[in-house]
Design an enzyme around this catalytic site. Structure first.
Site, PDB file in Angstrom:
ATOM      1  N   LYS A  54      67.434 123.777  -7.748  1.00  0.00           N
ATOM      2  CA  LYS A  54      66.415 124.551  -8.473  1.00  0.00           C
ATOM      3  C   LYS A  54      67.108 125.421  -9.504  1.00  0.00           C
ATOM      4  O   LYS A  54      68.264 125.800  -9.325  1.00  0.00           O
ATOM      5  CB  LYS A  54      65.627 125.442  -7.512  1.00  0.00           C
ATOM      6  CG  LYS A  54      64.274 125.856  -8.043  1.00  0.00           C
ATOM      7  CD  LYS A  54      63.248 124.761  -7.783  1.00  0.00           C
ATOM      8  CE  LYS A  54      61.852 125.159  -8.161  1.00  0.00           C
ATOM      9  NZ  LYS A  54      60.885 124.280  -7.488  1.00  0.00           N
TER      10      LYS A  54
HETATM   11  N1  GLU Z   1      58.964 121.968  -9.580  1.00  0.00           N
HETATM   12  C1  GLU Z   1      58.338 120.954  -8.784  1.00  0.00           C
HETATM   13  C2  GLU Z   1      58.497 121.262  -7.314  1.00  0.00           C
HETATM   14  O1  GLU Z   1      58.669 122.385  -6.923  1.00  0.00           O
HETATM   15  C3  GLU Z   1      58.797 119.545  -9.169  1.00  0.00           C
HETATM   16  C4  GLU Z   1      60.247 119.265  -8.978  1.00  0.00           C
HETATM   17  C5  GLU Z   1      60.694 117.929  -9.566  1.00  0.00           C
HETATM   18  O2  GLU Z   1      59.865 117.137  -9.975  1.00  0.00           O
HETATM   19  O3  GLU Z   1      61.902 117.719  -9.592  1.00  0.00           O
HETATM   20  O4  GLU Z   1      58.396 120.399  -6.481  1.00  0.00           O
END
Ligand code: GLU
Length: 418
Positions: A108
């Site tokens: 993240k």
């Molecule tokens: N931000 C989204 C989540 O928390 C998508 C993450 C992604 O597609 O890599 O799942």
């Protein structure tokens, strides 16, 4: 907020991990490895503003685990981003990818910024410089960012272009959630909300709850909340409350989320929508309803309000909206909580499809994507729910156990290097 609720999202993520590790009897060696992130990058970097001045911004990219595949997870822009929050979100991504069994680890990113105060040019400068700062970690087989809170397709396009300029050729598979014209996937923009609607439908079937007229409250009207609300409405649910960052609105006769999306495009907020009653965000969560979808930020449902939150189904569109103390209260009140790592996994699942399509330069049609997403969400729901019912445990604990088992197995098989 009570003292116990002062925990950071990272402490909460670790507490959830410890609960699952204890329940499954995970060996200590693996506990030590899996309860902390593998890699963390903190960067403070300059951005030239429109008035000619230079401002410093701080951002993070954390990889929690990359045992089952490249790190995967979004990048958020928010004034309250902290390293501990990004650590928690990265850890949840590891379990999310494992629970739906896609070959990614968890990562993240976040930048401490309120992007609403930036011009397009400043946003682009910030994005390109942040992309450059985290570029040692990013790659189609190393770590693949995506949109999250306050980031979107355009930001993914700038990120991808920046990395591509460094390598000298198009690197379309290094981000997902891109615009369609740049290797984005059909169905990706709606995927998280669509996945939420699939798990709500599965949960309703299991609980014998008729979705027709089922009173539904959605907290948040961004990408996840707005799509969840419209899709649940299209399944027959009656949306009786919705909120955004400015506050909430309710109407016991129902709100048409399609009309609200059109309204939002014009005025940028839900609160001045005609024919509804204005309420606060905390009142919204406590509205009587059968289905509640928190789709905003972390730590919304805590020991302080959980006893007054009594839907039949609580499907977590957001990451980390419920604290462990609230989880206990909800479980004892028979609230059927579909946890974030399952309920909102539709987004990363279609991100996986986007990555596969980019690597093959072969694109699928939207029906195929939505159909494959449904297969993944339905199978994952059944696997988690069966585990939960067999052991009489909450779905969060069951989902964490399933996910940790998969990552632990991969770790044992790979062995400890050297
Ligand atoms: N931000 C989204 C989540 O928390 C998508 C993450 C992604 O597609 O890599 O799942």
């Amino acid at each position: 907020m009570s003292a116990i609720e002062q925990k950071s999202p990272y402490q909460i993520a670790q507490e959830q991990f410890d609960l699952a590790a204890e329940f499954m009897g995970l060996e200590d060696d693996l506990r030590h490895v899996l309860r902390v992130p593998k890699r963390e990058l903190t960067t403070t970097f300059p951005v030239r503003m429109d008035d000619g001045s230079v401002k410093a911004f701080t951002g993070y990219r954390v990889q929690h685990n990359v045992t089952r595949g490249p790190g995967k997870g979004g990048i958020r822009y928010h004034q309250d981003v902290t390293l501990d929050e990004v650590r928690a979100l990265a850890m949840w991504m590891t379990w999310k990818c494992a629970v739906v069994n896609i070959p990614f680890g968890g990562a993240k990113g976040g930048v401490v910024v309120d992007p609403t105060g930036l011009s397009m040019r400043e946003l682009e400068n910030l994005t390109r410089r942040f992309a450059t700062e985290i570029s040692p970690l990013i790659g189609h087989d190393g770590d693949i960012p995506a949109p999250d809170v306050n980031t979107n397709q355009q930001i993914m396009a700038w990120l991808m272009d920046t990395i591509s300029m460094h390598t000298g050729h198009l690197e379309s598979a290094i981000t997902t959630g891109k615009p369609l014209g740049l290797g984005g996937s059909l169905g990706r923009a709606d995927a998280t909300g669509r996945g939420v609607s699939f798990v709500v439908a599965s949960a309703a079937k299991f609980l014998n709850l008729d979705l027709n007229g089922a009173t539904t409250v959605v907290q948040g009207f961004g990408n996840v909340g707005s799509v969840s609300a419209t899709m649940l409405h299209d399944l027959g649910c009656k949306i009786v409350g919705i909120s955004d960052v400015n506050g909430g609105i309710c109407n016991k006769d129902g709100i048409d989320p399609h009309a609200l999306v059109r309204h939002m495009k014009k005025t940028r907020t839900v609160i001045d929508y005609p024919g509804v009653e204005r309420i606060s965000n905390s009142e919204l969560l406590e509205l009587p309803c059968e289905i509640l979808v928190p789709a905003a930020l972390e730590k919304q449902i805590t020991a302080d309000n959980a006893a007054r939150i009594r839907p039949k189904i609580l499907a977590e569109g957001a990451n980390g909206p419920t604290t462990p103390e609230a989880d206990e209260i909800l479980f004892s009140n028979n609230v059927f909580v579909v946890p974030d790592i399952l309920a909102n996994a539709g987004g990363v699942t279609v991100s996986y499809f986007e990555w596969v399509q980019d690597l093959q330069s072969f694109f699928w049609n939207e029906d195929e994507i939505n159909h494959r997403l449904k297969l993944v969400m339905d199978a994952s729901f059944q696997a988690v729910n069966q585990r939960a019912q067999a052991h009489k445990i909450p779905l969060r604990l069951a989902a964490n156990i399933l996910a940790i088992e998969r990552v632990a197995e991969a770790t044992r098989l790979r062995g400890i290097y050297p």
